[in-house]
Motif scaffolding. Structure first.
Motif, PDB file in Angstrom:
ATOM      1  N   SER A 236      -2.889   3.637   6.691  1.00 29.17           N
ATOM      2  CA  SER A 236      -1.680   2.898   6.352  1.00 29.17           C
ATOM      3  C   SER A 236      -1.998   1.857   5.287  1.00 29.17           C
ATOM      4  N   PRO A 237      -0.980   1.391   4.546  1.00 28.55           N
ATOM      5  CA  PRO A 237      -1.212   0.321   3.576  1.00 28.55           C
ATOM      6  C   PRO A 237      -1.730  -0.953   4.239  1.00 28.55           C
ATOM      7  N   ALA A 238      -1.258  -1.242   5.469  1.00 32.08           N
ATOM      8  CA  ALA A 238      -1.727  -2.446   6.168  1.00 32.08           C
ATOM      9  C   ALA A 238      -3.229  -2.362   6.450  1.00 32.08           C
ATOM     10  N   GLU A 239      -3.681  -1.201   6.923  1.00 32.24           N
ATOM     11  CA  GLU A 239      -5.110  -1.003   7.200  1.00 32.24           C
ATOM     12  C   GLU A 239      -5.929  -1.166   5.930  1.00 32.24           C
ATOM     13  N   LEU A 240      -5.420  -0.607   4.852  1.00 32.70           N
ATOM     14  CA  LEU A 240      -6.114  -0.718   3.570  1.00 32.70           C
ATOM     15  C   LEU A 240      -6.130  -2.172   3.102  1.00 32.70           C
ATOM     16  N   GLY A 241      -4.982  -2.849   3.256  1.00 31.82           N
ATOM     17  CA  GLY A 241      -4.879  -4.230   2.803  1.00 31.82           C
ATOM     18  C   GLY A 241      -5.841  -5.151   3.531  1.00 31.82           C
ATOM     19  N   VAL A 242      -5.968  -4.983   4.843  1.00 33.54           N
ATOM     20  CA  VAL A 242      -6.886  -5.801   5.635  1.00 33.54           C
ATOM     21  C   VAL A 242      -8.321  -5.567   5.173  1.00 33.54           C
ATOM     22  N   TRP A 243      -8.647  -4.293   4.895  1.00 33.84           N
ATOM     23  CA  TRP A 243     -10.001  -3.954   4.425  1.00 33.84           C
ATOM     24  C   TRP A 243     -10.300  -4.597   3.078  1.00 33.84           C
ATOM     25  N   ALA A 244      -9.321  -4.563   2.154  1.00 36.55           N
ATOM     26  CA  ALA A 244      -9.549  -5.053   0.788  1.00 36.55           C
ATOM     27  C   ALA A 244      -9.447  -6.567   0.685  1.00 36.55           C
ATOM     28  N   ARG A 245      -8.772  -7.183   1.649  1.00 34.63           N
ATOM     29  CA  ARG A 245      -8.480  -8.622   1.550  1.00 34.63           C
ATOM     30  C   ARG A 245      -9.742  -9.458   1.415  1.00 34.63           C
ATOM     31  N   ASP A 246     -10.741  -9.145   2.199  1.00 34.35           N
ATOM     32  CA  ASP A 246     -11.949  -9.971   2.237  1.00 34.35           C
ATOM     33  C   ASP A 246     -13.076  -9.431   1.362  1.00 34.35           C
ATOM     34  N   LYS A 247     -12.798  -8.365   0.623  1.00 34.41           N
ATOM     35  CA  LYS A 247     -13.821  -7.827  -0.268  1.00 34.41           C
ATOM     36  C   LYS A 247     -13.845  -8.628  -1.575  1.00 34.41           C
ATOM     37  N   ASP A 248     -14.924  -8.458  -2.289  1.00 33.96           N
ATOM     38  CA  ASP A 248     -15.078  -9.219  -3.533  1.00 33.96           C
ATOM     39  C   ASP A 248     -14.592  -8.421  -4.741  1.00 33.96           C
ATOM     40  N   PHE A 249     -13.397  -7.841  -4.623  1.00 36.00           N
ATOM     41  CA  PHE A 249     -12.829  -7.093  -5.749  1.00 36.00           C
ATOM     42  C   PHE A 249     -12.155  -8.068  -6.706  1.00 36.00           C
ATOM     43  N   LYS A 250     -12.535  -7.966  -7.960  1.00 31.78           N
ATOM     44  CA  LYS A 250     -11.970  -8.863  -8.971  1.00 31.78           C
ATOM     45  C   LYS A 250     -10.643  -8.346  -9.502  1.00 31.78           C
ATOM     46  N   LYS A 251     -10.586  -7.047  -9.775  1.00 30.15           N
ATOM     47  CA  LYS A 251      -9.383  -6.431 -10.345  1.00 30.15           C
ATOM     48  C   LYS A 251      -9.070  -5.145  -9.562  1.00 30.15           C
ATOM     49  N   ILE A 252      -7.857  -5.060  -9.049  1.00 28.18           N
ATOM     50  CA  ILE A 252      -7.426  -3.912  -8.243  1.00 28.18           C
ATOM     51  C   ILE A 252      -6.289  -3.200  -8.969  1.00 28.18           C
ATOM     52  N   PHE A 253      -6.413  -1.892  -9.093  1.00 25.11           N
ATOM     53  CA  PHE A 253      -5.379  -1.078  -9.748  1.00 25.11           C
ATOM     54  C   PHE A 253      -4.651  -0.284  -8.676  1.00 25.11           C
ATOM     55  N   VAL A 254      -3.357  -0.552  -8.497  1.00 25.81           N
ATOM     56  CA  VAL A 254      -2.562   0.105  -7.464  1.00 25.81           C
ATOM     57  C   VAL A 254      -1.665   1.157  -8.109  1.00 25.81           C
ATOM     58  N   SER A 255      -1.838   2.407  -7.692  1.00 24.39           N
ATOM     59  CA  SER A 255      -1.019   3.503  -8.240  1.00 24.39           C
ATOM     60  C   SER A 255      -0.317   4.265  -7.117  1.00 24.39           C
ATOM     61  N   THR A 256       0.122   3.515  -6.103  1.00 22.80           N
ATOM     62  CA  THR A 256       0.779   4.129  -4.956  1.00 22.80           C
ATOM     63  C   THR A 256       2.295   4.064  -5.047  1.00 22.80           C
ATOM     64  N   GLY A 257       2.818   3.555  -6.177  1.00 21.50           N
ATOM     65  CA  GLY A 257       4.258   3.397  -6.290  1.00 21.50           C
ATOM     66  C   GLY A 257       4.697   2.062  -5.722  1.00 21.50           C
ATOM     67  N   ILE A 258       5.964   1.748  -5.923  1.00 20.64           N
ATOM     68  CA  ILE A 258       6.454   0.426  -5.555  1.00 20.64           C
ATOM     69  C   ILE A 258       6.412   0.188  -4.050  1.00 20.64           C
ATOM     70  N   LYS A 259       6.677   1.215  -3.244  1.00 18.45           N
ATOM     71  CA  LYS A 259       6.653   1.022  -1.790  1.00 18.45           C
ATOM     72  C   LYS A 259       5.247   0.691  -1.306  1.00 18.45           C
ATOM     73  N   GLY A 260       4.261   1.370  -1.882  1.00 19.77           N
ATOM     74  CA  GLY A 260       2.879   1.073  -1.513  1.00 19.77           C
ATOM     75  C   GLY A 260       2.485  -0.340  -1.907  1.00 19.77           C
ATOM     76  N   LEU A 261       2.943  -0.783  -3.084  1.00 12.92           N
ATOM     77  CA  LEU A 261       2.646  -2.144  -3.526  1.00 12.92           C
ATOM     78  C   LEU A 261       3.285  -3.162  -2.594  1.00 12.92           C
ATOM     79  N   GLN A 262       4.535  -2.936  -2.217  1.00 14.61           N
ATOM     80  CA  GLN A 262       5.224  -3.870  -1.324  1.00 14.61           C
ATOM     81  C   GLN A 262       4.503  -3.985   0.018  1.00 14.61           C
ATOM     82  N   ALA A 263       3.997  -2.862   0.520  1.00 12.54           N
ATOM     83  CA  ALA A 263       3.287  -2.881   1.805  1.00 12.54           C
ATOM     84  C   ALA A 263       1.956  -3.610   1.694  1.00 12.54           C
TER      85      ALA A 263
END
Length: 377
Positions: free
Chosen positions: A115-142
């Motif tokens: 799910s986007p929530a599971e992915l978001g929790v995983w990415a939240r605390d990582k040291d990613f400087k730039k994230i490219f989201v290509s999941t469409g607007i619904k994925g971005l909102q989630a």
């Protein structure tokens, strides 16, 4: 009457086949952008959503639908479930088109999430400087509630609806990339390098949706990939090509009764022949013809003679040779017609015709412009 749930390029292919077969249908789309894209290409009645179980049931009853074709996006899980429930309640047949998934499970740089929530929790605390989201607007909102949007760039359809929703979610205007895909590996790679992306967030939208091109670009630029898993499939009989789906509905598409031989010049370098084979593979995947086979005039296999021998043994009856040549030359004016004449004499039971070569088509100018933009941007 057929109810066709659209939203994909395959849905338009199915609609065009229904047009050619003069089979009545209605086609539904979820957005205004989808409506504009579809209404200008097909003859069937296009209806704009959103739709739920009740509205689908109403359409089935009002239009006396006896078969439902689900060719919506593989990630439109809620819509697919609503459509499935409506078809079941109405007691009508449901068939579903499903793009083949791309196998990347063994790639250590790719992580899958349910799910986007599971992915978001995983990415939240990582040291990613730039994230490219290509999941469409619904994925971005989630994802917006979990990821700091200051480090997010999002690619989405160039529609007012999508851009307004992205801005409302908190995305910076300069971080919105409004483009219609699918996109080539080179274009993805250029974007990832230019923006210095270190995490790509995407969906497995299949080969047609450009998933492989994104994965390859990420690998070439050294960024990690987070993939949202496909939702559990809804009901219905599943087909992975439009040709089989149409056949099971008893739709006789005149155009699909031909086998295509995609003919190239041929080179001693196998890498130079790969492009024609990829085009043939994509045409085959679209299911518009009985089959699409690559062949070469010289220096490469399979030869035209070998291809026709195999087609004759398989019982093929109608063959159209498409020369993948840009401009007119001796091969077009002499060599290919002579080979066709020889083949036709050898296999008199087969109908063999030659299509026009590509030629100075205005569409080529558009391709050239895109290639130049990729280079100078």
């Amino acid at each position: 009457m057929i109810l066709l749930a659209g939203g994909t390029s395959e849905a338009i292919e199915i609609a065009l086949a229904l047009d050619r077969a003069k089979s009545p249908y209605i086609i539904t789309v979820a957005t205004g952008y989808g409506y504009d894209e579809t209404a200008g290409k097909v003859s069937g009645h296009v209806l704009k959503g959103p739709f739920d179980k009740q509205s689908f049931e109403k359409l089935i009853k009002e239009y006396e639908v006896d078969a439902v074709v689900d060719a919506s996006h593989v990630y439109a899980g809620e819509l697919r479930c609503e459509l499935s429930a409506a078809a079941h309640a109405a007691g009508v047949r449901l068939v579903r088109f499903e793009r083949d998934p791309v196998s990347v499970d063994s790639n250590p740089d790719i992580t899958f999430f349910g799910s986007p929530a599971e992915l978001g929790v995983w990415a939240r605390d990582k040291d990613f400087k730039k994230i490219f989201v290509s999941t469409g607007i619904k994925g971005l909102q989630a994802l917006a509630g979990h990821i700091d949007l200051d480090r997010v760039y999002a690619r989405m359809l160039p529609s007012g609806e999508s851009i307004t929703a992205a801005l409302s979610a908190g995305l910076k205007p300069s971080h919105i990339i409004a483009m219609e895909g699918p996109f080539s590996r080179d274009l993805n790679e250029a974007l990832f390098r230019h923006l210095r992306i270190d995490l790509l967030v995407t969906k497995d939208s299949g080969e047609t949706g450009g998933f492989t091109a994104k994965i390859e670009a990420a690998g070439n630029t050294g960024c990690l990939v987070a993939v949202l898993k496909r939702p559990e499939p809804a009901g219905g009989e599943v087909f992975h090509d439009t040709k089989s789906l149409l056949r099971t509905l008893g739709i006789a598409d005149e155009e699909s009764g031909w086998h295509v031989v995609l003919l190239g010049h041929g080179s001693r370098l196998e890498s130079a022949n790969r492009g024609l084979k990829l085009v043939a593979k994509e045409m085959e995947r679209r299911g518009q013809y009985l089959g699409v086979t690559p062949a070469f005039l010289q220096h490469a296999e399979p030869s035209l003679d070998k291809v026709f021998q195999e087609l004759a043994e398989s019982g093929a009856g109608r063959i159209v040779i498409m020369p993948l040549f840009l401009f007119e030359g001796v091969h077009i004016t002499s060599d290919i017609p002579e080979e066709i004449e020889t083949i036709q004499a050898r296999y008199p039971h087969m109908q063999v015709v030659q299509s026009r070569f590509i030629g100075p088509d205005p569409l080529l100018a558009g391709i050239c412009i895109h290639r130049i933009k990729d280079t100078i941007q």
